[in-house]
Design a protein around this motif. Structure first.
Motif, PDB file in Angstrom:
ATOM      1  N   PHE A  72      11.690 -17.663-108.338  1.00 48.19           N
ATOM      2  CA  PHE A  72      10.414 -18.101-108.904  1.00 48.19           C
ATOM      3  C   PHE A  72       9.396 -16.975-109.004  1.00 48.19           C
ATOM      4  O   PHE A  72       8.661 -16.903-109.969  1.00 48.19           O
ATOM      5  CB  PHE A  72       9.891 -19.226-108.011  1.00 48.19           C
ATOM      6  N   SER A 128      16.106 -19.943-104.080  1.00 47.87           N
ATOM      7  CA  SER A 128      16.174 -19.228-102.807  1.00 47.87           C
ATOM      8  C   SER A 128      15.959 -20.243-101.681  1.00 47.87           C
ATOM      9  O   SER A 128      14.831 -20.534-101.286  1.00 47.87           O
ATOM     10  CB  SER A 128      15.104 -18.134-102.784  1.00 47.87           C
ATOM     11  N   ASP A 142      11.966 -28.820-104.668  1.00 44.45           N
ATOM     12  CA  ASP A 142      12.386 -30.225-104.614  1.00 44.45           C
ATOM     13  C   ASP A 142      11.458 -31.091-105.470  1.00 44.45           C
ATOM     14  O   ASP A 142      11.925 -31.896-106.300  1.00 44.45           O
ATOM     15  CB  ASP A 142      12.364 -30.685-103.143  1.00 44.45           C
ATOM     16  N   GLY A 165      12.503 -17.156-112.872  1.00 50.00           N
ATOM     17  CA  GLY A 165      12.115 -18.297-113.694  1.00 50.00           C
ATOM     18  C   GLY A 165      12.065 -19.585-112.910  1.00 50.00           C
ATOM     19  O   GLY A 165      11.978 -19.592-111.684  1.00 50.00           O
TER      20      GLY A 165
HETATM   21  P1  ADP Z   1      12.492 -24.634 -98.543  1.00 52.27           P
HETATM   22  O1  ADP Z   1      11.878 -25.874 -97.981  1.00 52.27           O
HETATM   23  O2  ADP Z   1      14.013 -24.661 -98.493  1.00 52.27           O
HETATM   24  O3  ADP Z   1      11.891 -23.389 -97.963  1.00 52.27           O
HETATM   25  P2  ADP Z   1      10.856 -24.435-100.986  1.00 52.27           P
HETATM   26  O4  ADP Z   1      10.968 -25.330-102.171  1.00 52.27           O
HETATM   27  O5  ADP Z   1       9.614 -24.511-100.174  1.00 52.27           O
HETATM   28  O6  ADP Z   1      12.184 -24.710-100.113  1.00 52.27           O
HETATM   29  O7  ADP Z   1      11.048 -22.936-101.460  1.00 52.27           O
HETATM   30  C1  ADP Z   1      12.286 -22.358-101.810  1.00 52.27           C
HETATM   31  C2  ADP Z   1      12.084 -21.348-102.924  1.00 52.27           C
HETATM   32  O8  ADP Z   1      12.014 -22.039-104.179  1.00 52.27           O
HETATM   33  C3  ADP Z   1      10.800 -20.516-102.830  1.00 52.27           C
HETATM   34  O9  ADP Z   1      11.128 -19.160-103.162  1.00 52.27           O
HETATM   35  C4  ADP Z   1       9.922 -21.119-103.939  1.00 52.27           C
HETATM   36  O10 ADP Z   1       9.029 -20.171-104.475  1.00 52.27           O
HETATM   37  C5  ADP Z   1      10.977 -21.475-104.943  1.00 52.27           C
HETATM   38  N1  ADP Z   1      10.601 -22.411-106.029  1.00 52.27           N
HETATM   39  C6  ADP Z   1       9.605 -23.320-106.077  1.00 52.27           C
HETATM   40  N2  ADP Z   1       9.619 -23.971-107.264  1.00 52.27           N
HETATM   41  C7  ADP Z   1      10.664 -23.467-107.975  1.00 52.27           C
HETATM   42  C8  ADP Z   1      11.215 -23.694-109.272  1.00 52.27           C
HETATM   43  N3  ADP Z   1      10.716 -24.616-110.104  1.00 52.27           N
HETATM   44  N4  ADP Z   1      12.304 -22.957-109.662  1.00 52.27           N
HETATM   45  C9  ADP Z   1      12.848 -22.038-108.838  1.00 52.27           C
HETATM   46  N5  ADP Z   1      12.376 -21.775-107.605  1.00 52.27           N
HETATM   47  C10 ADP Z   1      11.306 -22.480-107.180  1.00 52.27           C
END
Ligand code: ADP
Length: 180
Positions: A165, A125, A40, A15
């Protein structure tokens, strides 16, 4: 899927972390605490200006959030009371201390949670999106770190969720939790 450990229940949920009804959610932030994309961007846009301002204040006060460390802010408009921002390592092939830094993200986030009386926490993650950490390896580090804290008797929140996600990420965490 979920697994009961002595101190905590680990839950894997597919989710959107911005919707999580927990005391704190964790943000995969960057060390500058400047808004990025991915999770973020989603957290900042759902949580609103209060989170952005709190991150700006921390950056001015202490220069940011070095890789492997964590800071805590308000959850703004989110259901969660707090956001814990942690800067994961950028994957550089695995020989640059990435696994220790990633484990440190989880340990420091959980320590801040306990210090702030957080009973339920949700992680995304960390590092497996733009930062390129292989998800299978990152899932093992995340779950093993929690397992080790549990076994060593270090206090941790009683409910620890991973909100994943996409299918591929969720499946990697299911495999890692089954293997634990
Ligand atoms: P990082 O820069 O630490 O790699 P990212 O945001 O690019 O962080 O990705 C980390 C994980 O968060 C990925 O698996 C991405 O698909 C996931 N993600 C993105 N948006 C959301 C969300 N709204 N809720 C949960 N996970 C998310």
């Amino acid at each position: 899927m979920q697994k009961e450990l002595a101190q905590t229940t680990i839950e894997l949920i597919q989710g959107n972390i911005t919707k999580a009804e927990v005391d704190a959610i964790v943000n995969a932030a960057n060390k500058e605490l400047i808004g990025g994309g991915g999770v973020d961007g989603a957290i900042r846009s759902a949580g609103g200006e209060a989170i952005v301002q709190a991150c700006d204040a921390i950056r001015k006060r202490q220069g940011g959030c070095p890789t492997g460390t964590a800071v805590i802010t308000t959850g703004g408009n989110l259901p969660a009371k707090y956001v814990i921002h942690t800067a994961g390592p950028v994957w550089q092939g695995g020989n640059e201390g990435e696994s220790d830094l990633l484990a440190s993200c989880y340990r420091e986030s959980l320590q801040l949670a306990v210090e702030n009386e957080v009973n339920s926490i949700a992680f995304p993650s960390i590092s497996t999106g733009v930062y390129g950490y292989p998800t299978e390896k990152a899932a093992q580090v995340a779950l093993q770190t929690i397992h080790n804290l549990n076994d060593s008797g270090t206090k941790i929140p009683e409910n620890i969720q991973f909100i994943l996600f996409d299918d591929a990420t969720y499946n990697c965490y299911v495999k890692a939790l089954s293997d634990l």
